[in-house]
Design an enzyme around this catalytic site. Structure first.
Site, PDB file in Angstrom:
ATOM      1  NE  ARG A 224       5.591  15.491  27.882  1.00 46.88           N
ATOM      2  CZ  ARG A 224       6.028  16.647  28.376  1.00 46.88           C
ATOM      3  NH1 ARG A 224       7.260  17.061  28.102  1.00 46.88           N
ATOM      4  NH2 ARG A 224       5.214  17.392  29.103  1.00 46.88           N
TER       5      ARG A 224
ATOM      6  CG  ASP B 222      -2.181  -0.830   0.991  1.00 45.70           C
ATOM      7  OD1 ASP B 222      -2.488  -1.136  -0.174  1.00 45.70           O
ATOM      8  OD2 ASP B 222      -2.850  -1.180   1.979  1.00 45.70           O
TER       9      ASP B 222
ATOM     10  CB  THR C   3      -9.848   1.400   5.227  1.00 47.99           C
ATOM     11  OG1 THR C   3      -9.100   1.866   4.101  1.00 47.99           O
ATOM     12  CG2 THR C   3     -11.325   1.397   4.880  1.00 47.99           C
TER      13      THR C   3
ATOM     14  CD  GLN D   7       4.509   6.765   1.353  1.00 49.42           C
ATOM     15  OE1 GLN D   7       4.248   7.653   0.548  1.00 49.42           O
ATOM     16  NE2 GLN D   7       4.399   5.482   1.041  1.00 49.42           N
TER      17      GLN D   7
ATOM     18  CG  ASP E 174      -3.528   9.335   7.134  1.00 51.08           C
ATOM     19  OD1 ASP E 174      -2.305   9.534   6.947  1.00 51.08           O
ATOM     20  OD2 ASP E 174      -3.955   8.246   7.507  1.00 51.08           O
TER      21      ASP E 174
END
Length: 262
Positions: free
Chosen positions: A131, A55, A161, A219, A121
């Site tokens: 933290r 993916d 997903t 990435q 995203d």
């Protein structure tokens, strides 16, 4: 009309070479013009891209070719392969269907933050990932709320997903024109995921005294200070899908969605 095909593969996956060889053999038999190159050497000048990898490979390739309005077809050599349409075992049939034109092109909503694009995203986190931190959210210049959490996910339907689902967000059908906002491990039960229009403009503001990072599709990471703005990208990714592979079939096969135990 498709005149030039290309094969893009992930050189890190040593076993992808077998799939490359098999795909080249199938295209040679069909007397199709094509080029082969690695994920690190993507180039323009093609009408259709076969992508061999997981993916992550498909995400990177789809982002690159989205600007060129070129469709990509994923062949899974990774683990889950949620964005892929074929694996090495059914490659022959998949290629036959593609060359016959028995596929559809699905346009997928993308996000932008500055000059960086994302298909899945954007994830906002503090420099110390162990933290929690505080941030405030505005949508279309209207204050929404403050979050105190380990991070914040701004996701497309395609990315719903992925990390968003793991963090408790809803799954969105890919054709929807929506975004979802999912806090990661929020320190209050009232901080629930939000689904909003893709036409909305989001502004996330953080305290000045720390470093913060945004990661696109897991990435590309960059640092920011004070605030960032995230909105819909001006172009879409184009995924080539086999006609018998609908979204809900993929949910059942890849995520074992709604399958009752024996």
């Amino acid at each position: 009309m498709i005149n030039r095909y290309a094969i893009c593969y992930n050189p890190v996956l040593s076993y992808s070479k077998e799939a490359v060889n098999k795909l080249q053999s199938l295209l040679d038999k069909s007397k199709v013009e094509y080029d082969t190159f690695s994920l690190d050497d993507m180039k323009s000048g093609y009408d259709f891209i076969f992508v061999i990898g997981g993916d992550g490979t498909i995400l990177k390739t789809a982002r690159f070719y989205s600007k060129l309005d070129i469709p990509v077809f994923g062949i899974n050599m990774g683990h889950l392969g949620f964005l892929s349409q074929a694996c090495e075992d059914d490659l022959t049939n998949a290629v036959e269907q593609i060359l016959k034109g028995n596929y559809k092109i699905e346009k997928r909503l993308m996000l932008k933050c500055g000059s960086t694009s994302a298909l899945n995203d954007f994830v906002i986190k503090g420099a110390d990932s162990s933290r929690a931190f505080k941030c405030s959210l505005e949508i279309d210049s209207k204050f929404v709320c403050e979050y105190f959490s380990d991070g914040l996910i701004i996701s497309t339907p395609t990315g719903s997903t992925a990390y968003g689902m793991s963090a408790g967000g809803p799954v969105l059908a890919p054709e929807l024109q929506n975004l979802e906002i999912v806090p990661i491990c929020p320190h209050t039960f009232s901080a629930r995921p939000l689904v909003i229009s893709s036409d909305s403009v989001l502004k996330i503001t953080v305290p000045d005294e720390q470093k913060y990072y945004v990661c696109a599709d897991g990435q590309d990471t960059f640092e920011f200070h004070k605030s960032i703005t995230i909105s819909k990208e001006n172009y879409c990714a184009k995924l080539a899908l086999l006609k018998n592979n609908d979204f809900y079939k993929v949910l059942r096969n890849k995520l074992h969605w709604g399958i009752t135990p024996c």
